[in-house]
Write a protein that holds these residues in place. Structure first.
Motif, PDB file in Angstrom:
ATOM      1  N   PHE A 248     -17.386  24.477 -17.731  1.00  0.00           N
ATOM      2  CA  PHE A 248     -18.462  25.172 -18.429  1.00  0.00           C
ATOM      3  C   PHE A 248     -17.926  26.363 -19.224  1.00  0.00           C
ATOM      4  CE2 PHE A 248     -20.530  23.106 -14.828  1.00  0.00           C
ATOM      5  CZ  PHE A 248     -21.575  22.434 -15.460  1.00  0.00           C
ATOM      6  N   VAL A 249     -18.520  26.588 -20.415  1.00  0.00           N
ATOM      7  CA  VAL A 249     -18.143  27.737 -21.241  1.00  0.00           C
ATOM      8  C   VAL A 249     -19.258  28.785 -21.274  1.00  0.00           C
ATOM      9  CG1 VAL A 249     -16.525  26.421 -22.640  1.00  0.00           C
ATOM     10  CG2 VAL A 249     -18.919  26.535 -23.350  1.00  0.00           C
ATOM     11  N   ALA A 250     -20.346  28.522 -20.595  1.00  0.00           N
ATOM     12  CA  ALA A 250     -21.423  29.490 -20.356  1.00  0.00           C
ATOM     13  C   ALA A 250     -22.147  29.033 -19.099  1.00  0.00           C
ATOM     14  CB  ALA A 250     -22.392  29.563 -21.532  1.00  0.00           C
ATOM     15  N   GLY A 251     -22.710  29.991 -18.378  1.00  0.00           N
ATOM     16  CA  GLY A 251     -23.417  29.660 -17.156  1.00  0.00           C
ATOM     17  C   GLY A 251     -24.847  29.229 -17.417  1.00  0.00           C
ATOM     18  N   PRO A 252     -25.595  28.899 -16.354  1.00  0.00           N
ATOM     19  CA  PRO A 252     -26.991  28.479 -16.520  1.00  0.00           C
ATOM     20  C   PRO A 252     -27.911  29.633 -16.901  1.00  0.00           C
ATOM     21  CG  PRO A 252     -26.415  28.613 -14.191  1.00  0.00           C
ATOM     22  CD  PRO A 252     -25.142  28.857 -14.955  1.00  0.00           C
ATOM     23  N   HIS A 253     -29.073  29.284 -17.446  1.00  0.00           N
ATOM     24  CA  HIS A 253     -30.151  30.239 -17.747  1.00  0.00           C
ATOM     25  C   HIS A 253     -29.713  31.296 -18.758  1.00  0.00           C
ATOM     26  CE1 HIS A 253     -31.961  28.248 -14.352  1.00  0.00           C
ATOM     27  NE2 HIS A 253     -31.094  28.770 -13.498  1.00  0.00           N
ATOM     28  N   GLN A 254     -29.172  30.861 -19.893  1.00  0.00           N
ATOM     29  CA  GLN A 254     -28.797  31.799 -20.952  1.00  0.00           C
ATOM     30  C   GLN A 254     -30.040  32.475 -21.517  1.00  0.00           C
ATOM     31  OE1 GLN A 254     -26.141  28.558 -22.766  1.00  0.00           O
ATOM     32  NE2 GLN A 254     -25.329  30.416 -23.686  1.00  0.00           N
TER      33      GLN A 254
ATOM     34  N   LEU B 128     -13.334  26.138 -14.142  1.00  0.00           N
ATOM     35  CA  LEU B 128     -12.688  24.977 -13.539  1.00  0.00           C
ATOM     36  C   LEU B 128     -13.573  23.741 -13.594  1.00  0.00           C
ATOM     37  CD1 LEU B 128     -11.016  26.500 -10.337  1.00  0.00           C
ATOM     38  CD2 LEU B 128      -9.854  25.690 -12.402  1.00  0.00           C
ATOM     39  N   ASP B 129     -14.898  23.936 -13.548  1.00  0.00           N
ATOM     40  CA  ASP B 129     -15.797  22.786 -13.616  1.00  0.00           C
ATOM     41  C   ASP B 129     -16.295  22.514 -15.038  1.00  0.00           C
ATOM     42  OD1 ASP B 129     -17.208  25.176 -13.369  1.00  0.00           O
ATOM     43  OD2 ASP B 129     -18.742  24.377 -12.021  1.00  0.00           O
TER      44      ASP B 129
ATOM     45  N   GLY C 192     -21.630  33.840 -16.340  1.00  0.00           N
ATOM     46  CA  GLY C 192     -20.776  33.538 -17.477  1.00  0.00           C
ATOM     47  C   GLY C 192     -19.814  34.646 -17.858  1.00  0.00           C
ATOM     48  N   GLU C 193     -20.170  35.890 -17.532  1.00  0.00           N
ATOM     49  CA  GLU C 193     -19.278  37.008 -17.854  1.00  0.00           C
ATOM     50  C   GLU C 193     -17.929  36.877 -17.149  1.00  0.00           C
ATOM     51  OE1 GLU C 193     -19.632  39.389 -19.980  1.00  0.00           O
ATOM     52  OE2 GLU C 193     -21.731  39.174 -20.550  1.00  0.00           O
ATOM     53  N   GLN C 194     -17.914  36.172 -16.014  1.00  0.00           N
ATOM     54  CA  GLN C 194     -16.654  35.993 -15.277  1.00  0.00           C
ATOM     55  C   GLN C 194     -15.604  35.247 -16.098  1.00  0.00           C
ATOM     56  OE1 GLN C 194     -17.302  34.782 -10.941  1.00  0.00           O
ATOM     57  NE2 GLN C 194     -19.265  34.243 -11.879  1.00  0.00           N
ATOM     58  N   LEU C 195     -16.051  34.444 -17.050  1.00  0.00           N
ATOM     59  CA  LEU C 195     -15.120  33.684 -17.885  1.00  0.00           C
ATOM     60  C   LEU C 195     -14.211  34.592 -18.698  1.00  0.00           C
ATOM     61  CD1 LEU C 195     -17.587  30.985 -19.284  1.00  0.00           C
ATOM     62  CD2 LEU C 195     -15.658  30.541 -17.739  1.00  0.00           C
ATOM     63  N   HIS C 196     -14.660  35.812 -18.951  1.00  0.00           N
ATOM     64  CA  HIS C 196     -13.957  36.693 -19.884  1.00  0.00           C
ATOM     65  C   HIS C 196     -13.375  37.937 -19.212  1.00  0.00           C
ATOM     66  CE1 HIS C 196     -15.536  34.176 -23.100  1.00  0.00           C
ATOM     67  NE2 HIS C 196     -16.704  34.243 -22.483  1.00  0.00           N
ATOM     68  N   GLU C 197     -13.384  37.958 -17.889  1.00  0.00           N
ATOM     69  CA  GLU C 197     -12.831  39.121 -17.195  1.00  0.00           C
ATOM     70  C   GLU C 197     -11.352  39.305 -17.514  1.00  0.00           C
ATOM     71  OE1 GLU C 197     -13.750  38.670 -13.069  1.00  0.00           O
ATOM     72  OE2 GLU C 197     -15.859  39.239 -13.315  1.00  0.00           O
ATOM     73  N   TRP C 198     -10.630  38.220 -17.742  1.00  0.00           N
ATOM     74  CA  TRP C 198      -9.196  38.317 -18.035  1.00  0.00           C
ATOM     75  C   TRP C 198      -8.932  39.003 -19.366  1.00  0.00           C
ATOM     76  CZ3 TRP C 198      -7.007  36.181 -22.399  1.00  0.00           C
ATOM     77  CH2 TRP C 198      -7.813  35.284 -23.114  1.00  0.00           C
TER      78      TRP C 198
ATOM     79  N   ILE D  75     -12.745  29.940 -11.740  1.00  0.00           N
ATOM     80  CA  ILE D  75     -14.094  30.111 -11.184  1.00  0.00           C
ATOM     81  C   ILE D  75     -14.869  28.806 -11.342  1.00  0.00           C
ATOM     82  CG2 ILE D  75     -14.172  32.580 -11.750  1.00  0.00           C
ATOM     83  CD1 ILE D  75     -16.073  31.798 -14.091  1.00  0.00           C
ATOM     84  N   LEU D  76     -15.941  28.674 -10.571  1.00  0.00           N
ATOM     85  CA  LEU D  76     -16.895  27.583 -10.709  1.00  0.00           C
ATOM     86  C   LEU D  76     -18.244  28.175 -11.097  1.00  0.00           C
ATOM     87  CD1 LEU D  76     -16.009  25.543  -7.486  1.00  0.00           C
ATOM     88  CD2 LEU D  76     -15.271  25.043  -9.818  1.00  0.00           C
TER      89      LEU D  76
END
Length: 220
Positions: free
Chosen positions: A22-28, A19-20, A38-44, A183-184
């Motif tokens: 981002f396509v990946a979270g911090p600290h890759q 929602l904010d 970032g894994e939450q982006l793909h739970e669906w 998610i944020l």
């Protein structure tokens, strides 16, 4: 301008986004390639039968996202991705312990994949019809090579953020599918940094599904 069958080959971009924005979270890192959260982006998608089947996994659900995923995979003859998505860390390739991607010996693409990079490397042939070609001449060279390899089919642009930004800024994307996860992430790789126009891409379809909303954009 590409001629013949290539002129009809569209560049189709798809990515999951928070929602904010981002396509990946911090600290890759190699341990967390999608960053913290970032894994939450793909739970669906990982629960879908339509996603699990090409990855050699059994089971899975069928819901409103199934038709979206099947449409997304249809008529794709080649894929373009950035170095970060292919992985292996920044800088020159390690010749003694070469990185061959996240997907094992039989990646799910099953067609030619073109990886944007600043560091030359010989092509990599994998099982199941997937090959990785490493392109150092920029985004237009990669698109031209991918269109030729696709043989009249469309080309998928798989991300990550930097590769997507380059193609979006250049106005080369013909179709964009955003999978909006509720998610944020608060930080990480923001998709539209530096992108200030959609180059005639307009919203043509919205589909609400469990844990995601699909937003499809196409040229007017």
């Amino acid at each position: 301008m590409e001629q013949g069958a290539n002129a009809m080959s569209r560049l189709r971009f798809r990515i999951s986004i928070s929602l904010d924005g981002f396509v990946a979270g911090p600290h890759q890192s190699l341990q967390e390639p999608l960053g913290v959260g970032g894994e939450q982006l793909h739970e669906w998608v990982v629960q879908l039968e339509a996603w699990r089947r090409p990855h050699g996994l059994d089971g899975g659900v069928v819901n409103e996202s199934t038709a979206v995923m099947e449409d997304e995979l249809a008529d794709i003859g080649a894929t373009i991705m950035g170095r970060n998505m292919f992985g292996g860390g920044p800088g020159p390739w390690d010749d003694t312990n070469p990185w061959n991607g996240w997907w094992g010996r039989n990646p799910p693409f099953r067609h030619p994949v073109f990886v944007l990079t600043h560091h030359a490397r010989d092509p990599l042939m994998m099982e199941g019809g997937t090959s990785f070609t490493f392109v150092t001449e920029g985004i237009e060279s990669a698109l031209g090579q991918a269109r030729r390899a696709a043989g009249g089919k469309d080309v998928a642009l798989a991300g990550g953020a930097n590769a997507a930004q380059q193609y979006l800024k250049a106005g080369l994307v013909d179709e964009m599918q955003l999978h909006l996860a509720p998610i944020l992430l608060g930080g990480g790789e923001r998709l539209f940094d530096g992108v200030n126009t959609l180059h005639s891409l307009a919203l043509v379809k919205t589909i609400a599904a469990p844990d995601v909303t699909h937003l499809k954009f196409a040229r007017k």
